[in-house]
Design a protein around this motif. Sequence first.
Motif, PDB file in Angstrom:
ATOM      1  N   PHE A  89      30.219  66.454  53.645  1.00 58.20           N
ATOM      2  CA  PHE A  89      31.341  65.589  53.990  1.00 58.20           C
ATOM      3  C   PHE A  89      32.669  66.344  54.172  1.00 58.20           C
ATOM      4  CE2 PHE A  89      33.856  61.625  53.236  1.00 58.20           C
ATOM      5  CZ  PHE A  89      33.272  60.900  54.256  1.00 58.20           C
ATOM      6  N   PRO A  90      33.074  67.197  53.210  1.00 62.37           N
ATOM      7  CA  PRO A  90      34.359  67.869  53.375  1.00 62.37           C
ATOM      8  C   PRO A  90      34.437  68.725  54.626  1.00 62.37           C
ATOM      9  CG  PRO A  90      33.555  68.133  51.144  1.00 62.37           C
ATOM     10  CD  PRO A  90      32.432  67.545  51.930  1.00 62.37           C
ATOM     11  N   THR A  91      33.368  69.480  54.919  1.00 66.25           N
ATOM     12  CA  THR A  91      33.387  70.345  56.095  1.00 66.25           C
ATOM     13  C   THR A  91      33.427  69.526  57.370  1.00 66.25           C
ATOM     14  OG1 THR A  91      31.899  71.707  54.788  1.00 66.25           O
ATOM     15  CG2 THR A  91      32.340  72.419  57.024  1.00 66.25           C
ATOM     16  N   VAL A  92      32.636  68.457  57.401  1.00 66.62           N
ATOM     17  CA  VAL A  92      32.633  67.609  58.589  1.00 66.62           C
ATOM     18  C   VAL A  92      34.026  67.040  58.824  1.00 66.62           C
ATOM     19  CG1 VAL A  92      31.713  65.482  59.568  1.00 66.62           C
ATOM     20  CG2 VAL A  92      30.202  67.045  58.394  1.00 66.62           C
ATOM     21  N   GLY A  93      34.717  66.691  57.732  1.00 66.79           N
ATOM     22  CA  GLY A  93      36.071  66.159  57.860  1.00 66.79           C
ATOM     23  C   GLY A  93      36.981  67.128  58.591  1.00 66.79           C
ATOM     24  N   LEU A  94      36.897  68.392  58.197  1.00 64.24           N
ATOM     25  CA  LEU A  94      37.742  69.391  58.843  1.00 64.24           C
ATOM     26  C   LEU A  94      37.342  69.564  60.304  1.00 64.24           C
ATOM     27  CD1 LEU A  94      39.969  71.414  57.761  1.00 64.24           C
ATOM     28  CD2 LEU A  94      38.237  73.134  58.162  1.00 64.24           C
ATOM     29  N   PHE A  95      36.035  69.576  60.528  1.00 64.17           N
ATOM     30  CA  PHE A  95      35.521  69.792  61.885  1.00 64.17           C
ATOM     31  C   PHE A  95      35.984  68.670  62.809  1.00 64.17           C
ATOM     32  CE2 PHE A  95      31.949  69.532  64.977  1.00 64.17           C
ATOM     33  CZ  PHE A  95      32.164  70.747  65.571  1.00 64.17           C
ATOM     34  N   VAL A  96      35.820  67.435  62.362  1.00 66.80           N
ATOM     35  CA  VAL A  96      36.233  66.297  63.186  1.00 66.80           C
ATOM     36  C   VAL A  96      37.742  66.339  63.414  1.00 66.80           C
ATOM     37  CG1 VAL A  96      36.429  63.790  63.242  1.00 66.80           C
ATOM     38  CG2 VAL A  96      34.299  64.847  62.514  1.00 66.80           C
ATOM     39  N   SER A  97      38.481  66.648  62.357  1.00 64.81           N
ATOM     40  CA  SER A  97      39.936  66.661  62.485  1.00 64.81           C
ATOM     41  C   SER A  97      40.404  67.683  63.504  1.00 64.81           C
ATOM     42  CB  SER A  97      40.577  66.979  61.130  1.00 64.81           C
ATOM     43  OG  SER A  97      40.324  65.945  60.229  1.00 64.81           O
ATOM     44  N   SER A  98      39.676  68.784  63.644  1.00 56.35           N
ATOM     45  CA  SER A  98      40.137  69.817  64.562  1.00 56.35           C
ATOM     46  C   SER A  98      40.033  69.364  66.015  1.00 56.35           C
ATOM     47  CB  SER A  98      39.347  71.111  64.351  1.00 56.35           C
ATOM     48  OG  SER A  98      38.044  70.995  64.856  1.00 56.35           O
ATOM     49  N   PHE A  99      39.329  68.263  66.258  1.00 57.45           N
ATOM     50  CA  PHE A  99      39.235  67.755  67.631  1.00 57.45           C
ATOM     51  C   PHE A  99      40.104  66.520  67.854  1.00 57.45           C
ATOM     52  CE2 PHE A  99      35.252  70.099  67.178  1.00 57.45           C
ATOM     53  CZ  PHE A  99      35.337  70.897  68.292  1.00 57.45           C
ATOM     54  N   ARG A 100      40.976  66.199  66.883  1.00 53.40           N
ATOM     55  CA  ARG A 100      41.824  65.025  67.049  1.00 53.40           C
ATOM     56  C   ARG A 100      43.264  65.456  67.297  1.00 53.40           C
ATOM     57  NH1 ARG A 100      41.508  61.239  62.231  1.00 53.40           N
ATOM     58  NH2 ARG A 100      41.664  59.525  63.722  1.00 53.40           N
ATOM     59  N   THR A 101      44.042  64.566  67.910  1.00 53.68           N
ATOM     60  CA  THR A 101      45.438  64.901  68.146  1.00 53.68           C
ATOM     61  C   THR A 101      46.229  64.709  66.852  1.00 53.68           C
ATOM     62  OG1 THR A 101      45.994  62.654  68.740  1.00 53.68           O
ATOM     63  CG2 THR A 101      45.274  64.082  70.520  1.00 53.68           C
ATOM     64  N   ALA A 102      47.402  65.328  66.811  1.00 50.75           N
ATOM     65  CA  ALA A 102      48.253  65.239  65.626  1.00 50.75           C
ATOM     66  C   ALA A 102      48.498  63.787  65.260  1.00 50.75           C
ATOM     67  CB  ALA A 102      49.572  65.948  65.897  1.00 50.75           C
ATOM     68  N   ASP A 103      48.725  62.987  66.302  1.00 50.74           N
ATOM     69  CA  ASP A 103      49.032  61.585  66.109  1.00 50.74           C
ATOM     70  C   ASP A 103      47.858  60.837  65.474  1.00 50.74           C
ATOM     71  OD1 ASP A 103      50.744  59.371  66.618  1.00 50.74           O
ATOM     72  OD2 ASP A 103      49.217  58.733  68.069  1.00 50.74           O
ATOM     73  N   GLN A 104      46.666  61.102  65.988  1.00 51.00           N
ATOM     74  CA  GLN A 104      45.479  60.447  65.425  1.00 51.00           C
ATOM     75  C   GLN A 104      45.291  60.842  63.970  1.00 51.00           C
ATOM     76  OE1 GLN A 104      42.766  61.984  68.370  1.00 51.00           O
ATOM     77  NE2 GLN A 104      42.243  59.922  69.046  1.00 51.00           N
ATOM     78  N   ILE A 105      45.422  62.149  63.670  1.00 54.87           N
ATOM     79  CA  ILE A 105      45.193  62.620  62.304  1.00 54.87           C
ATOM     80  C   ILE A 105      46.177  61.974  61.348  1.00 54.87           C
ATOM     81  CG2 ILE A 105      45.199  64.620  60.783  1.00 54.87           C
ATOM     82  CD1 ILE A 105      44.266  66.288  63.056  1.00 54.87           C
ATOM     83  N   ALA A 106      47.439  61.875  61.796  1.00 55.69           N
ATOM     84  CA  ALA A 106      48.467  61.366  60.898  1.00 55.69           C
ATOM     85  C   ALA A 106      48.307  59.879  60.621  1.00 55.69           C
ATOM     86  CB  ALA A 106      49.842  61.658  61.475  1.00 55.69           C
ATOM     87  N   ASN A 107      47.663  59.157  61.541  1.00 55.59           N
ATOM     88  CA  ASN A 107      47.628  57.702  61.390  1.00 55.59           C
ATOM     89  C   ASN A 107      46.374  57.151  60.735  1.00 55.59           C
ATOM     90  OD1 ASN A 107      50.115  56.767  62.360  1.00 55.59           O
ATOM     91  ND2 ASN A 107      49.509  57.387  64.412  1.00 55.59           N
ATOM     92  N   THR A 108      45.243  57.818  60.967  1.00 56.10           N
ATOM     93  CA  THR A 108      44.012  57.270  60.402  1.00 56.10           C
ATOM     94  C   THR A 108      43.168  58.384  59.806  1.00 56.10           C
ATOM     95  OG1 THR A 108      42.953  57.510  62.539  1.00 56.10           O
ATOM     96  CG2 THR A 108      43.817  55.325  61.998  1.00 56.10           C
ATOM     97  N   GLY A 109      42.340  58.017  58.852  1.00 58.62           N
ATOM     98  CA  GLY A 109      41.423  58.976  58.259  1.00 58.62           C
ATOM     99  C   GLY A 109      40.405  59.441  59.292  1.00 58.62           C
ATOM    100  N   TRP A 110      39.924  60.678  59.129  1.00 58.97           N
ATOM    101  CA  TRP A 110      39.037  61.233  60.159  1.00 58.97           C
ATOM    102  C   TRP A 110      37.738  60.448  60.269  1.00 58.97           C
ATOM    103  CZ3 TRP A 110      34.293  62.623  58.495  1.00 58.97           C
ATOM    104  CH2 TRP A 110      34.149  62.898  57.137  1.00 58.97           C
ATOM    105  N   TRP A 111      37.348  59.793  59.152  1.00 56.25           N
ATOM    106  CA  TRP A 111      36.080  59.058  59.199  1.00 56.25           C
ATOM    107  C   TRP A 111      36.158  57.863  60.149  1.00 56.25           C
ATOM    108  CZ3 TRP A 111      39.245  59.994  55.142  1.00 56.25           C
ATOM    109  CH2 TRP A 111      40.038  58.926  54.690  1.00 56.25           C
ATOM    110  N   ASN A 112      37.397  57.456  60.519  1.00 56.51           N
ATOM    111  CA  ASN A 112      37.537  56.383  61.500  1.00 56.51           C
ATOM    112  C   ASN A 112      37.362  56.887  62.917  1.00 56.51           C
ATOM    113  OD1 ASN A 112      38.149  54.333  59.661  1.00 56.51           O
ATOM    114  ND2 ASN A 112      40.227  55.140  59.460  1.00 56.51           N
ATOM    115  N   ALA A 113      37.474  58.221  63.086  1.00 64.37           N
ATOM    116  CA  ALA A 113      37.499  58.765  64.442  1.00 64.37           C
ATOM    117  C   ALA A 113      36.189  58.546  65.169  1.00 64.37           C
ATOM    118  CB  ALA A 113      37.804  60.258  64.391  1.00 64.37           C
ATOM    119  N   LEU A 114      35.124  58.330  64.408  1.00 62.19           N
ATOM    120  CA  LEU A 114      33.816  58.232  65.042  1.00 62.19           C
ATOM    121  C   LEU A 114      33.534  56.827  65.560  1.00 62.19           C
ATOM    122  CD1 LEU A 114      31.952  60.258  62.305  1.00 62.19           C
ATOM    123  CD2 LEU A 114      32.815  61.108  64.467  1.00 62.19           C
ATOM    124  N   PHE A 115      34.389  55.884  65.164  1.00 58.62           N
ATOM    125  CA  PHE A 115      34.129  54.500  65.566  1.00 58.62           C
ATOM    126  C   PHE A 115      35.247  53.995  66.458  1.00 58.62           C
ATOM    127  CE2 PHE A 115      32.816  55.198  61.166  1.00 58.62           C
ATOM    128  CZ  PHE A 115      31.447  55.187  61.354  1.00 58.62           C
TER     129      PHE A 115
END
Lengths: 379, 413
Positions: free
Chosen positions: A27-53
């Motif tokens: 889980f922790p590594t996946v979090g970092l991995f997913v976050s590296s493909f999100r924009t600053a705005d996305q990261i700041a507003n929602t948790g990375w686990w939301n990015a997949l949905f």
Amino acid sequence: MRLSSKKSPLTWAMHISVVVLVALWLFPTVGLFVSSFRTADQIANTGWWNALFTQERQAPAIRISGDESVVDGEFVIAGNLFDSDKVEISKWGTSSRAPNAFVPGDVVDVGDGASLTVAADGGFRLSGPESFGDSRLPRVFTTATAPPEFTLQNYRFVLFDPGNREGMAKAFFNTLTVTIPATIIPIVIAAFAAYALAWMRFPGRALLIAAVVGLLVVPLQLALIPLLRLHNDIGIGKGYLGVWLAHTGFGLPLAIYLLRNYMVGLPRDIIENARVDGATDFQIFVKIILPLSFPALASFAIFQFLWTWNDLLVALVFLIDSTGETTVMTKQIVELLGTRGGNWEILATSAFVSIAVPLVVFFAMQKYLVRGLLAGSVK
Amino acid sequence: MHPALQGLITIIVGVGGCIGYFYFSNQFLDRVLFPASGKHAGRNINRANRIRPWLFLFPALFALGLYLAYPVFATLWLSVTDRNAGGAFIGLGNYRQMLDEPKFWEALGNNMLWLIVVPAFSTGFGLLAAQLTDRISWGNIAKSLIFMPMAISFVGAAVIWKLVYDTRPVNQDQIGVLNAAWLGFDGGPFSVLVLQIVPALVLIVFAAFLAYGVFQMARSLLRGGQSHSATSRLGLVLRAAFAAVAAWVVWLSLGSVVSLLSAKLPYGEPQTWLTIPYWNSFFLMAVLVWIQTGFAMVILSAALRGIPEETIEAAVIDGANPFQIFFRIKVPQISGTIVVVWTTITIVVLKVFDIVFAMTNGQWETQVLANYMYDKLFRANDWGVGSASAMTIMLLVTPILAWNVYNARRETR
């Protein structure tokens, strides 16, 4: 052990526990991995686990723009707020105080007799009796559900942007420059010593082996000041040469220990036969022992590679001077943690750039790593 | 010169130099110094063979001596001298100064906590993972995923876990997993059950387990104290020390149970995990446990597979249940390996630097010895106290060093 062949509740419990364990560890590594493909705005507003949905969230304000045309005596600007056609607006507004005032399809008066309507797919139509000319067009606030969206922008910025002084490209090559000689040279030195300790008879051999075992656990913290002083005295100072030498010295005990344990297990007959046939020790070593020891050499090479690539302390003390020209990735990331602590898109991407290479090596050569671990500790 | 080019040249010079040295020194020995021909051929061959091992060993011994053995003594010397007084001998002055600093005691105390928690949890999780994954079809994939953090640098792991521990103000969405999970608890009966009662029960079971071990050890010490021969005196001392530490841990965990049950948890408020004194050390330890569990799992899984099948079959026929098989048959047979794993992780813990350096840099009472030492050496530029703290780490490593050397001597004999 397959003593209980039928699927008992215990088997299910076992499967579920392993799934939970693996998920926890991943889980922790996946979090970092997913976050590296999100924009600053996305990261700041929602948790990375939301990015997949698909998710509903308030998008930043978008100012309307577009070419004006005349339709039925009215001046009209029409277009779409979004590039993507998968967005679905649930609420919208024209001021930051009431960003959710309207639903799609509402026609809203925006002053000067002009009216604005926004459709659910982001299509808008702004119409008015007079030309809009150079006046500022209204902003639109939207709450929309958007499908998952990922970007390579972070990697482009961290690796290839020449204007980014905190980029990882230089640190990446510096790390590589440290790592490769620091991996190869100790192997050569240790291989000869390990052969002597494994297959040559001389007084004091057992004592030397014990000494190597002892040095295995000496904390390298002790070596910092005396060696830095030594390097300064003999003119090496801080630099690549110093860090190569230091890594060589610190890696040797494990290298000798691993290789000796492996070489001792090689069949005695081959070596004795070669001796009888008149081969010298040097020939035996180069032509017989070295090729046969490949698995052990590979094991140590992976260890040393991971260790030097991931190292921070030795690089801080022996390599990185005040100019910062020779910074390595681990140091760069620590710096970023200090200066860019909140910019997760940069941190995550930089960290992942440095993690990626060891991970590839790990998955490609796991067999040798495991073998080395087993030889190195269970003895 | 470009560093990459310099690196390439170093590889060529280094590797070529090594091979050249070995080749030509052997040639020199055989052809020039003691040629295997002429009147004294036999004697010369013997002489050459007596010298040759040292030719093979010389570069390694030189590097080991210079980079590992010499610094131990140089650091020892630095720790009893004063740099500002031109390196004059001042006895234990640096040590006294170090012992007067509260930061040192904080670092030492934290290190002790690390020394107990990290090896215990890594070995425990590792054993659990090894046992579970060995018996399922996709076990190898699971193993390699749990093992993966081994390849990640401590600094990388620090970034990964900082994201997990991240905190946002109360009115924003949390982006750290831990705070998001924490805000899911509302203080109702379910929260109390999950966050207080279950951990307390786990701690009590753990303490009971340890207490039982201490009891067994104390009994065997009292009963068999005199009858042991001289060779096992070291083992006796080690066991006594182990029992003392375990007893202390039992006391510690019972204290934690009380404080856990009596604590009022601040539900609904996002926590800055890394700034809560005492507990923040545990959040840092979690990072190392996460990294080291894979190592423990790999070694212990190999050991579990090495257990003779007959012993397990016999136990099954005798009607043992899976838990009895695991705790009474398997674990005793791999106890030697468990000790090896434990000590190896202990060494890693003693040297832990990067994690603390990158995540908190010793603030909020998370200091550990290695980072304290770095602070003293390179920030305060105080070589005396820095060396004294390095010697403290060495002192803590020494028992393990002695134990390893003792075992290695016994094996090679």
